[in-house]
Design an enzyme around this catalytic site. Structure first.
Site, PDB file in Angstrom:
ATOM      1  N   ALA A  33       0.861  -1.189   0.000  1.00 14.03           N
ATOM      2  CA  ALA A  33       0.000   0.000   0.000  1.00 14.03           C
ATOM      3  C   ALA A  33       0.904   1.248   0.000  1.00 14.03           C
ATOM      4  O   ALA A  33       0.796   2.127   0.856  1.00 14.03           O
ATOM      5  CB  ALA A  33      -0.963   0.003   1.189  1.00 14.03           C
ATOM      6  N   LEU A  34       1.793   1.260  -0.977  1.00 12.94           N
ATOM      7  CA  LEU A  34       2.869   2.258  -0.993  1.00 12.94           C
ATOM      8  C   LEU A  34       2.327   3.675  -1.195  1.00 12.94           C
ATOM      9  O   LEU A  34       1.367   3.892  -1.923  1.00 12.94           O
ATOM     10  CB  LEU A  34       3.867   1.917  -2.100  1.00 12.94           C
ATOM     11  CG  LEU A  34       4.514   0.524  -1.993  1.00 12.94           C
ATOM     12  CD1 LEU A  34       5.510   0.315  -3.136  1.00 12.94           C
ATOM     13  CD2 LEU A  34       5.195   0.315  -0.646  1.00 12.94           C
ATOM     14  N   GLY A  37       5.594   8.468   1.234  1.00 17.13           N
ATOM     15  CA  GLY A  37       6.573   8.228   2.309  1.00 17.13           C
ATOM     16  C   GLY A  37       7.494   7.078   1.937  1.00 17.13           C
ATOM     17  O   GLY A  37       8.725   7.174   2.050  1.00 17.13           O
ATOM     18  N   HIS A  38       6.914   5.971   1.453  1.00 17.05           N
ATOM     19  CA  HIS A  38       7.735   4.837   1.021  1.00 17.05           C
ATOM     20  C   HIS A  38       8.640   5.255  -0.149  1.00 17.05           C
ATOM     21  O   HIS A  38       9.814   4.885  -0.199  1.00 17.05           O
ATOM     22  CB  HIS A  38       6.857   3.686   0.516  1.00 17.05           C
ATOM     23  CG  HIS A  38       6.025   3.036   1.571  1.00 17.05           C
ATOM     24  ND1 HIS A  38       4.657   3.081   1.573  1.00 17.05           N
ATOM     25  CD2 HIS A  38       6.369   2.301   2.667  1.00 17.05           C
ATOM     26  CE1 HIS A  38       4.179   2.405   2.600  1.00 17.05           C
ATOM     27  NE2 HIS A  38       5.191   1.935   3.293  1.00 17.05           N
ATOM     28  N   GLN A  62       2.759  -8.978  13.603  1.00 20.30           N
ATOM     29  CA  GLN A  62       2.808  -7.669  14.261  1.00 20.30           C
ATOM     30  C   GLN A  62       1.422  -7.033  14.435  1.00 20.30           C
ATOM     31  O   GLN A  62       1.328  -5.887  14.842  1.00 20.30           O
ATOM     32  CB  GLN A  62       3.764  -6.735  13.523  1.00 20.30           C
ATOM     33  CG  GLN A  62       3.326  -6.272  12.145  1.00 20.30           C
ATOM     34  CD  GLN A  62       4.421  -5.507  11.429  1.00 20.30           C
ATOM     35  OE1 GLN A  62       5.381  -6.077  10.938  1.00 20.30           O
ATOM     36  NE2 GLN A  62       4.310  -4.183  11.378  1.00 20.30           N
ATOM     37  N   GLU A 153      10.849   7.637  10.010  1.00 16.76           N
ATOM     38  CA  GLU A 153      10.861   8.062  11.412  1.00 16.76           C
ATOM     39  C   GLU A 153       9.466   8.086  12.037  1.00 16.76           C
ATOM     40  O   GLU A 153       9.330   8.136  13.259  1.00 16.76           O
ATOM     41  CB  GLU A 153      11.501   9.454  11.531  1.00 16.76           C
ATOM     42  CG  GLU A 153      11.852   9.799  12.966  1.00 16.76           C
ATOM     43  CD  GLU A 153      12.579  11.117  13.105  1.00 16.76           C
ATOM     44  OE1 GLU A 153      12.279  12.056  12.343  1.00 16.76           O
ATOM     45  OE2 GLU A 153      13.451  11.193  13.989  1.00 16.76           O
ATOM     46  N   VAL A 184       7.361  11.895   5.898  1.00 20.99           N
ATOM     47  CA  VAL A 184       6.784  12.692   4.800  1.00 20.99           C
ATOM     48  C   VAL A 184       5.351  13.045   5.198  1.00 20.99           C
ATOM     49  O   VAL A 184       4.618  12.200   5.706  1.00 20.99           O
ATOM     50  CB  VAL A 184       6.810  11.899   3.471  1.00 20.99           C
ATOM     51  CG1 VAL A 184       6.155  12.680   2.348  1.00 20.99           C
ATOM     52  CG2 VAL A 184       8.255  11.557   3.114  1.00 20.99           C
ATOM     53  N   SER A 194      -0.074   4.330   5.163  1.00 21.46           N
ATOM     54  CA  SER A 194      -0.975   3.517   4.325  1.00 21.46           C
ATOM     55  C   SER A 194      -2.381   3.565   4.886  1.00 21.46           C
ATOM     56  O   SER A 194      -3.372   3.456   4.162  1.00 21.46           O
ATOM     57  CB  SER A 194      -0.501   2.064   4.290  1.00 21.46           C
ATOM     58  OG  SER A 194       0.824   2.006   3.850  1.00 21.46           O
TER      59      SER A 194
HETATM   60  O1  PAF Z   1       7.003  -0.363   9.019  1.00 17.65           O
HETATM   61  C1  PAF Z   1       6.539  -1.345   8.398  1.00 17.65           C
HETATM   62  O2  PAF Z   1       5.993  -1.221   7.292  1.00 17.65           O
HETATM   63  C2  PAF Z   1       6.640  -2.725   9.019  1.00 17.65           C
HETATM   64  O3  PAF Z   1       6.549  -2.657  10.398  1.00 17.65           O
HETATM   65  C3  PAF Z   1       7.902  -3.494   8.584  1.00 17.65           C
HETATM   66  C4  PAF Z   1       9.156  -2.796   9.033  1.00 17.65           C
HETATM   67  C5  PAF Z   1       7.914  -3.643   7.073  1.00 17.65           C
HETATM   68  C6  PAF Z   1       7.904  -4.881   9.197  1.00 17.65           C
HETATM   69  O4  PAF Z   1       6.797  -5.629   8.818  1.00 17.65           O
END
Ligand code: PAF
Length: 294
Positions: A33-34, A37-38, A62, A153, A184, A194
Site C-alpha cells: 500500500a505504498l 513516504g515509502h 505484528q 521516522e 513525509v 498507508s
Molecule cells: O514499518 C513497516 O511497514 C513494518 O513494520 C515493517 C518494518 C515492514 C515490518 O513488517
C-alpha cells in the site's frame, strides 16, 4: 524493468549476486500500500546505493488486532507499478511459512525479546506488535544480508527496536546499517501512512491536530520547558476533540528510552502521539530538541 515477486530464497540469491558484483544494496522493507513516504525511502536508498530492493509482506505477527490485519490496505498491482517507475531493481515477498520454514504453524515461532525500546507506548497499547516487528525484520534482514536498510521516522519506536536488532545481528555476521529517514507529511502536516486511505475527508482536518500538538510541544521546548509532564499536557490540550481518542501524548529521551515519562529535566526529547480517529489508528512524533523547524 519488469519486476517479478521472488520468494525469500530467490531474493537472497539475487542479493548475494549483487554483492559478488561489488554492488551495495539499499533495502526498503514495507507492508505494501505504498505512498509517497515509502517512495522517499526508495529514492534515498537509490541515491546512496548501487541497487535498491524492496520487500512487500503484510506481517501477521505484528498485528495485535485481527480486524486490523483483515482491513489492512493492499494494492499489489499499483505497488509494482510504482516500484517499476521508481526504478527499483528487485521486490520480493514471501509467506510466513517461507520466512519461518522451521515451524509448522505460527504459534511455534520462537518468542523473542525485542529489547528495552519496546517498553511503554506502542508496547503497552499494541501488546506483541514490536515483538512481531522484531521477528519478521530479523528474517527480512537475513534474506537480504549486508545492506543499508531504510525506515521512516514516523514509526519512531520501531526504528529504535530495529536498530537494536541490527546491532545484535552484527555479532553473528550480518551487517545492516539502519538509516532513519524524515517523515513525509501531507500539506496539513498529517504524517503519510498507508492507513490514511481509510480516513474520510471529514476526518482529515481533525487528524491535522496531531501534528499541531507536536508543533506546540516543540514551541514550548524552544521556550525552555524541559519537563516531560508539562510538554505532554500541552499536547493533550491541543488534542481535545470529540472524535479523537488519544492513547498517548508522551515525551521520551530518545537516547535513554524509558517505559514511563522521564522524571528528570530532559536534554534531548522526542514527542510521540497515538490516537484513534474514525476507526483509524494514527501515530506520529517529532524531535523537540533539534533546531529544525519542520
Ligand atoms: O514499518 C513497516 O511497514 C513494518 O513494520 C515493517 C518494518 C515492514 C515490518 O513488517
Amino acid at each position: 524493468m519488469t519486476l517479478h515477486l521472488p520468494a525469500p530464497l530467490s531474493a537472497s540469491q539475487w542479493c548475494n549476486e549483487q554483492r559478488l558484483l561489488q554492488k551495495s544494496i539499499g533495502y526498503v522493507p514495507t507492508m505494501g500500500a505504498l505512498h509517497p513516504g515509502h517512495l522517499s525511502l526508495i529514492e534515498q536508498a537509490q541515491r546512496e546505493n548501487d541497487v535498491c530492493c524492496v520487500s512487500i509482506f503484510v506481517n501477521p505477527l505484528q498485528f495485535n488486532d485481527p480486524d486490523d490485519l483483515i482491513g489492512y490496505p493492499s494494492n499489489l498491482d499499483n505497488d509494482i507499478r510504482l516500484l517499476e517507475s521508481a526504478g527499483c531493481h528487485m521486490v520480493y515477498t514471501g509467506t510466513l511459512g517461507e520466512f519461518f520454514p522451521e515451524v509448522e504453524d505460527i504459534h511455534q515461532i520462537d518468542s523473542c525479546d525485542p529489547g528495552p525500546a519496546a517498553k511503554g507506548l506502542e508496547g503497552n497499547y499494541r501488546p506483541g506488535h514490536l515483538q512481531g516487528v522484531y521477528q519478521i525484520v530479523e528474517r527480512l534482514f537475513t534474506t537480504v544480508g549486508d545492506c543499508r536498510a531504510y525506515f521512516g521516522e514516523k514509526d519512531f519506536q520501531q526504528t529504535l527496536v530495529v536498530k537494536n536488532l541490527a546491532e545484535k545481528m552484527q555479532q553473528t555476521g550480518t551487517n545492516v546499517e539502519v538509516i532513519v529517514c524524515p517523515t513525509v507529511r501531507e500539506p496539513s502536516g498529517l504524517a503519510m501512512s498507508s492507513r490514511n486511505t481509510k480516513l474520510g475527508d471529514a476526518h482529515s482536518c481533525t487528524a491535522a491536530l496531531i501534528y499541531k500538538a507536536l508543533g506546540k510541544a516543540k514551541s514550548a521546548w524552544q521556550q525552555g520547558i524541559r519537563v516531560a509532564e508539562k510538554l505532554e499536557d500541552i499536547m493533550l490540550d491541543t488534542l481535545q476533540h470529540p472524535d479523537l481518542k488519544v492513547e498517548y501524548a508522551a515525551v521520551r529521551d530518545p537516547n535513554g528510552w524509558t517505559e514511563n515519562s522521564p522524571d528528570y529535566p530532559l536534554k534531548q526529547a522526542q514527542a510521540l502521539i497515538a490516537a484513534h480517529l474514525g476507526g483509524v489508528r494514527l501515530i506520529d512524533n517529532l524531535c523537540l530538541s533539534d533546531d529544525l523547524l519542520e
